[in-house]
Design a protein around this motif. Structure first.
Motif, mmCIF file in Angstrom:
data_model
loop_
_atom_site.group_PDB
_atom_site.id
_atom_site.type_symbol
_atom_site.label_atom_id
_atom_site.label_comp_id
_atom_site.label_asym_id
_atom_site.label_seq_id
_atom_site.Cartn_x
_atom_site.Cartn_y
_atom_site.Cartn_z
ATOM 1 N N SER A 145 5.464 4.181 55.013
ATOM 2 C CA SER A 145 5.086 4.516 56.392
ATOM 3 C C SER A 145 3.687 4.009 56.752
ATOM 4 N N GLY A 146 2.884 3.734 55.723
ATOM 5 C CA GLY A 146 1.506 3.313 56.011
ATOM 6 C C GLY A 146 0.623 4.465 56.468
ATOM 7 N N LYS A 147 1.134 5.695 56.373
ATOM 8 C CA LYS A 147 0.339 6.873 56.763
ATOM 9 C C LYS A 147 -0.208 7.568 55.513
ATOM 10 N N ALA A 148 -1.439 8.024 55.613
ATOM 11 C CA ALA A 148 -2.051 8.732 54.484
ATOM 12 C C ALA A 148 -1.823 10.240 54.628
ATOM 13 N N PHE A 149 -1.756 10.945 53.513
ATOM 14 C CA PHE A 149 -1.743 12.416 53.590
ATOM 15 C C PHE A 149 -3.169 12.915 53.354
ATOM 16 N N ALA A 150 -3.336 14.233 53.334
ATOM 17 C CA ALA A 150 -4.679 14.805 53.157
ATOM 18 C C ALA A 150 -5.124 14.600 51.709
ATOM 19 N N TRP A 151 -5.984 13.612 51.483
ATOM 20 C CA TRP A 151 -6.348 13.232 50.116
ATOM 21 C C TRP A 151 -7.150 14.294 49.367
ATOM 22 N N GLU A 152 -7.639 15.303 50.088
ATOM 23 C CA GLU A 152 -8.319 16.412 49.392
ATOM 24 C C GLU A 152 -7.369 17.032 48.367
ATOM 25 N N ALA A 153 -6.058 16.865 48.592
ATOM 26 C CA ALA A 153 -5.067 17.465 47.681
ATOM 27 C C ALA A 153 -4.886 16.652 46.399
ATOM 28 N N VAL A 154 -5.377 15.410 46.388
ATOM 29 C CA VAL A 154 -5.147 14.525 45.229
ATOM 30 C C VAL A 154 -5.599 15.149 43.906
ATOM 31 N N PRO A 155 -6.827 15.703 43.824
ATOM 32 C CA PRO A 155 -7.248 16.265 42.535
ATOM 33 C C PRO A 155 -6.329 17.377 42.032
ATOM 34 N N VAL A 156 -5.749 18.130 42.957
ATOM 35 C CA VAL A 156 -4.842 19.222 42.571
ATOM 36 C C VAL A 156 -3.597 18.634 41.901
ATOM 37 N N TYR A 157 -3.041 17.592 42.524
ATOM 38 C CA TYR A 157 -1.860 16.935 41.950
ATOM 39 C C TYR A 157 -2.194 16.302 40.595
ATOM 40 N N VAL A 158 -3.321 15.600 40.543
ATOM 41 C CA VAL A 158 -3.704 14.884 39.322
ATOM 42 C C VAL A 158 -3.906 15.864 38.163
ATOM 43 N N GLN A 159 -4.610 16.948 38.437
ATOM 44 C CA GLN A 159 -4.868 17.953 37.385
ATOM 45 C C GLN A 159 -3.564 18.582 36.898
ATOM 46 N N HIS A 160 -2.675 18.874 37.850
ATOM 47 C CA HIS A 160 -1.404 19.495 37.484
ATOM 48 C C HIS A 160 -0.581 18.534 36.612
ATOM 49 N N ALA A 161 -0.542 17.259 37.023
ATOM 50 C CA ALA A 161 0.190 16.250 36.243
ATOM 51 C C ALA A 161 -0.409 16.137 34.843
ATOM 52 N N LYS A 162 -1.740 16.173 34.757
ATOM 53 C CA LYS A 162 -2.410 16.089 33.447
ATOM 54 C C LYS A 162 -2.001 17.248 32.554
ATOM 55 N N ARG A 163 -1.967 18.442 33.135
ATOM 56 C CA ARG A 163 -1.556 19.610 32.354
ATOM 57 C C ARG A 163 -0.137 19.425 31.811
ATOM 58 N N LEU A 164 0.685 18.719 32.593
ATOM 59 C CA LEU A 164 2.071 18.486 32.186
ATOM 60 C C LEU A 164 2.190 17.238 31.298
ATOM 61 N N GLY A 165 1.059 16.564 31.081
ATOM 62 C CA GLY A 165 1.065 15.358 30.247
ATOM 63 C C GLY A 165 1.669 14.148 30.930
ATOM 64 N N LYS A 166 1.548 14.091 32.282
ATOM 65 C CA LYS A 166 2.168 12.995 33.046
ATOM 66 C C LYS A 166 1.123 12.260 33.874
ATOM 67 N N ILE A 167 1.491 11.037 34.287
ATOM 68 C CA ILE A 167 0.625 10.290 35.197
ATOM 69 C C ILE A 167 1.000 10.668 36.636
ATOM 70 N N CYS A 168 0.029 10.597 37.540
ATOM 71 C CA CYS A 168 0.318 10.906 38.942
ATOM 72 C C CYS A 168 -0.233 9.791 39.824
ATOM 73 N N ALA A 169 0.655 9.149 40.559
ATOM 74 C CA ALA A 169 0.268 8.061 41.459
ATOM 75 C C ALA A 169 0.204 8.577 42.900
ATOM 76 N N VAL A 170 -0.582 7.894 43.699
ATOM 77 C CA VAL A 170 -0.729 8.260 45.116
ATOM 78 C C VAL A 170 -0.314 7.064 45.965
ATOM 79 N N ALA A 171 0.468 7.328 47.021
ATOM 80 C CA ALA A 171 0.895 6.270 47.930
ATOM 81 C C ALA A 171 0.725 6.738 49.368
#
Length: 222
Positions: A145-171
């Motif tokens: 879509s070329g639209k961004a979401f609220a990037w303030e949420a990125v660290p929350v996703y990244v940390q959660h993925a890390k806890r799960l032992g996974k990589i987290c990409a942003v698009a």
């Protein structure tokens, strides 16, 4: 603080020229869309472009609610390193794809204002996938879509993925102009499609601009 360069994927290549353009870039991965969309490509074409081009990137295929057998066939045919599930696939389906293809599997979720829902989905899928991709939610669109979401949420996703032992990409909505802002939130991987295009074609000038900005903001750690 020195950040490492995020894993960089350029998605939605639709021509041999696009493939050549990405092959010469600093991307880690090139993505092709096998689901109905304006960037849908045929596996035979992709196979041909890749045999014609020296492309040493990871190769990702994007699927939306596709039959397991078809995903397996395309994964073998090309061969894909990454299978990206962009639809309403279930955990059972992801498990099946992982077992049958042996590829790296990424599950895509759309950012919701209520983060808890997405975080719970990530937890549920974690045993069956290798990573997540968080994209903007745009009515009637699966992605691109070329639209961004609220990037303030990125660290929350990244940390959660890390806890799960996974990589987290942003698009979604990442461009040479906005990439510095996103990098401040510490994404581990970023995925761009329209952000590096000019008139629907991948633009080496935009790619160069994006990569220069990115490398100014991060130190490459070998």
């Amino acid at each position: 603080m020195t950040m490492t360069k995020p894993y960089l994927k350029y998605c939605g290549a639709v021509t041999k020229e696009d493939v050549e353009c990405i092959a010469q870039s600093q991307a880690d991965a090139i993505g092709f869309i096998f689901a109905p969309s304006k960037r849908q490509v045929h596996p035979d074409d992709v196979n041909y472009w890749l045999t014609q081009t020296k492309c040493d990137k990871d190769i990702a295929g994007v699927f939306v609610n596709e039959k397991v057998q078809k995903v397996c066939d395309i994964t073998k045919h090309i061969p894909l390193n990454i299978v990206q599930l962009h639809g309403d696939e279930t955990e059972e389906y992801a498990k099946e794809i992982k077992q049958q293809t042996g590829a790296i599997v990424w599950k895509v979720f759309h950012h919701e204002p209520n983060l808890k829902e997405t975080l719970e989905k990530m937890t549920a899928f974690a045993p069956f996938v290798d990573g997540f991709l968080i994209d903007s939610k745009v009515k009637g669109m699966r992605g691109g879509s070329g639209k961004a979401f609220a990037w303030e949420a990125v660290p929350v996703y990244v940390q959660h993925a890390k806890r799960l032992g996974k990589i987290c990409a942003v698009a979604g909505g990442i461009t040479p102009e906005t990439v510095s802002e996103l990098l401040a939130y510490g994404p581990e991987a970023i995925d761009l499609s329209s952000g590096v295009e000019e008139n629907g074609k991948k633009s080496s000038a935009k790619i160069k601009a994006l990569e220069e900005r990115m490398l100014n903001d991060v130190r490459i750690s070998k």
